[in-house]
Design an enzyme around this catalytic site. Structure first.
Site, PDB file in Angstrom:
ATOM      1  N   HIS A 165      -1.868   1.183   9.343  1.00 23.97           N
ATOM      2  CA  HIS A 165      -0.514   1.643   9.035  1.00 23.97           C
ATOM      3  C   HIS A 165      -0.544   2.834   8.082  1.00 23.97           C
ATOM      4  O   HIS A 165       0.108   3.857   8.321  1.00 23.97           O
ATOM      5  CB  HIS A 165       0.279   0.489   8.418  1.00 23.97           C
ATOM      6  CG  HIS A 165       1.688   0.831   8.033  1.00 23.97           C
ATOM      7  ND1 HIS A 165       2.768   0.503   8.810  1.00 23.97           N
ATOM      8  CD2 HIS A 165       2.192   1.481   6.956  1.00 23.97           C
ATOM      9  CE1 HIS A 165       3.878   0.934   8.234  1.00 23.97           C
ATOM     10  NE2 HIS A 165       3.551   1.528   7.088  1.00 23.97           N
ATOM     11  N   GLU A 166      -1.314   2.701   6.996  1.00 19.54           N
ATOM     12  CA  GLU A 166      -1.353   3.790   6.010  1.00 19.54           C
ATOM     13  C   GLU A 166      -2.007   5.048   6.579  1.00 19.54           C
ATOM     14  O   GLU A 166      -1.562   6.170   6.292  1.00 19.54           O
ATOM     15  CB  GLU A 166      -2.093   3.334   4.749  1.00 19.54           C
ATOM     16  CG  GLU A 166      -1.485   2.122   4.060  1.00 19.54           C
ATOM     17  CD  GLU A 166       0.010   2.253   3.816  1.00 19.54           C
ATOM     18  OE1 GLU A 166       0.465   3.345   3.411  1.00 19.54           O
ATOM     19  OE2 GLU A 166       0.743   1.271   4.052  1.00 19.54           O
ATOM     20  N   ALA A 223       0.858  -1.180   0.000  1.00 23.21           N
ATOM     21  CA  ALA A 223       0.000   0.000   0.000  1.00 23.21           C
ATOM     22  C   ALA A 223       0.896   1.232   0.000  1.00 23.21           C
ATOM     23  O   ALA A 223       2.102   1.146   0.247  1.00 23.21           O
ATOM     24  CB  ALA A 223      -0.925   0.003   1.214  1.00 23.21           C
ATOM     25  N   GLU A 257       8.495   4.868   8.770  1.00 23.82           N
ATOM     26  CA  GLU A 257       7.860   3.548   8.753  1.00 23.82           C
ATOM     27  C   GLU A 257       7.751   2.947  10.155  1.00 23.82           C
ATOM     28  O   GLU A 257       6.769   2.273  10.477  1.00 23.82           O
ATOM     29  CB  GLU A 257       8.656   2.611   7.844  1.00 23.82           C
ATOM     30  CG  GLU A 257       8.643   2.997   6.371  1.00 23.82           C
ATOM     31  CD  GLU A 257       7.237   3.015   5.785  1.00 23.82           C
ATOM     32  OE1 GLU A 257       6.365   2.246   6.256  1.00 23.82           O
ATOM     33  OE2 GLU A 257       7.004   3.821   4.865  1.00 23.82           O
TER      34      GLU A 257
END
Length: 383
Positions: free
Chosen positions: A316-317, A282, A339
């Site tokens: 996460h995104e 993604a 990240e």
């Protein structure tokens, strides 16, 4: 003896010259003697064709006298750029290739400090490697997608393609009628000329070039109800009925993140795109997050590892909207921090909201062991 001495002297001189040559380092960054303050990009795109055309206007501030301006671009056909000063004087520039995908623009005369506008027309071909501005064919239909991280926006437009250059962007996309078109921001205005439709998108807040995104194609569009901002899921034609699970979990994930950060999503919309030909899992593009199709097309219900993978990736995104998008690393050697924070935040959200997936029992470092064990592995940052 003299011959031996001469050989030693010649050898020593060659070693010194070699050392001097090696000591000359080419700068991999564009200079800070000027800055782009905002940029507009107009593209004509048709997924059926093999290439595109475009124009771009960059507003520059020159801080000190210089003889050339540097930009990034790759595999583009560029017409001579036009530089206009605040006095209205127009200068046609030539350009030559430099190192690290830089191009140097000038006309042989000094560029004085001040404000300038740089106009460039260009054209290029869609890539087919799922990077940059690329074309993908799925179920007999052609689509256009983008993947600009890392340093790939320069494949589509001349620009300063460095993460610390956070500026407002304004995109205008002209595409054949009947295709759906989306970018980072909502459409501000729309006009039709024959069978072509031009959409003018609202200017973005300041952000780096790698977060720019666009899609063009015959998509199904599924609303995401319950978000703090408007949002939909774009998916290839005929797949909209499979987006139910992703659409149902996204509002509660976003709400949990907004509660944690104490602020609403810092962007005007939150659209997702299911991409059938995607190099990564993604990508956290501002306002237009792209995912591999299997992550969004789970149907109305999902369970086990499939469900856990989807909710973790969405978390996460969306965490990246704060970690990475709103606050961005200065250079790529600190991408690991971007990240790492998003990964930690996703784990926290999933552990709290979805204990049934038992993600807290998974060792976070496990996925890194294999990659770290190979001989070619390198540290993220060096001192």
């Amino acid at each position: 003896m003299p011959q031996i001495l001469a050989r030693h002297i010649v050898g020593l001189l060659m070693l010194c010259l070699s050392s001097l040559t090696l000591a000359v380092e080419v700068d991999y960054r564009l200079p800070k003697s000027y800055a782009v303050t905002e940029q507009s990009i107009a593209l004509t795109l048709d997924p059926v064709k093999d290439g595109f055309t475009g124009t771009t206007v960059l507003k520059l501030v020159v801080h000190e006298p210089m003889d050339r301006v540097g930009l990034h671009w790759v595999d583009l056909n560029v017409t001579p750029p036009q530089l206009t000063g605040s006095d209205g004087k127009l200068r046609t520039l030539t350009y030559e290739a430099g190192d690290y995908e830089m191009w140097w623009l000038g006309d042989g005369s000094p560029i004085a400090p001040g404000q300038y506008t740089l106009d460039i027309a260009f054209s290029g071909d869609y890539s087919r490697d799922a990077l940059g501005l690329y074309k993908s064919t799925f179920a007999g239909r052609d689509y256009l997608f983008t993947q600009y991280e890392q340093s790939l926006a320069r494949r589509a437009t001349p620009m300063v393609d460095e993460p610390d250059s956070k500026i407002p962007w304004q995109l205008t996309i002209t595409a054949p009628e009947g295709f759906k078109v989306a970018s980072n921001t909502p459409v501000e205005s729309q006009s039709k000329n024959g069978d072509m439709v031009t959409r003018v998108f609202k200017q973005t807040p300041p952000m780096p070039s790698y977060l720019l995104a666009l899609v063009v194609g015959d998509f199904d569009v599924t609303p995401i109800e319950g978000l703090s901002v408007p949002g939909v899921i774009y998916s290839p034609k005929g797949t909209g009925g499979d987006t139910g699970f992703a659409a149902s979990v996204t509002p509660e994930i976003l709400s949990a993140l907004e509660d944690y950060f104490g602020s609403k999503l810092p962007y005007e919309k939150l659209d997702f795109v299911a991409v059938p030909d995607f190099s990564f899992g993604a990508m956290e593009n501002v306002g237009l997050v792209t995912y591999r199709t299997e992550l969004l097309l789970r149907g109305d219900t999902a369970s086990g590892s499939a469900a856990a993978n989807t909710v973790n990736t969405i978390a996460h995104e969306l965490a990246h909207m704060w970690y990475g998008n709103l606050v961005t690393m200065e250079w790529w050697d600190d991408l690991w921090l971007n990240e790492a924070f998003a990964t930690w935040m996703a784990s926290k959200i999933v552990d709290d909201m979805y204990p049934q997936y038992e993600s807290n029992l998974q060792l976070p470092q496990a996925a890194a062991f294999g990659a770290d064990a190979v001989a070619q592995s390198r540290p993220y940052a060096k001192k």
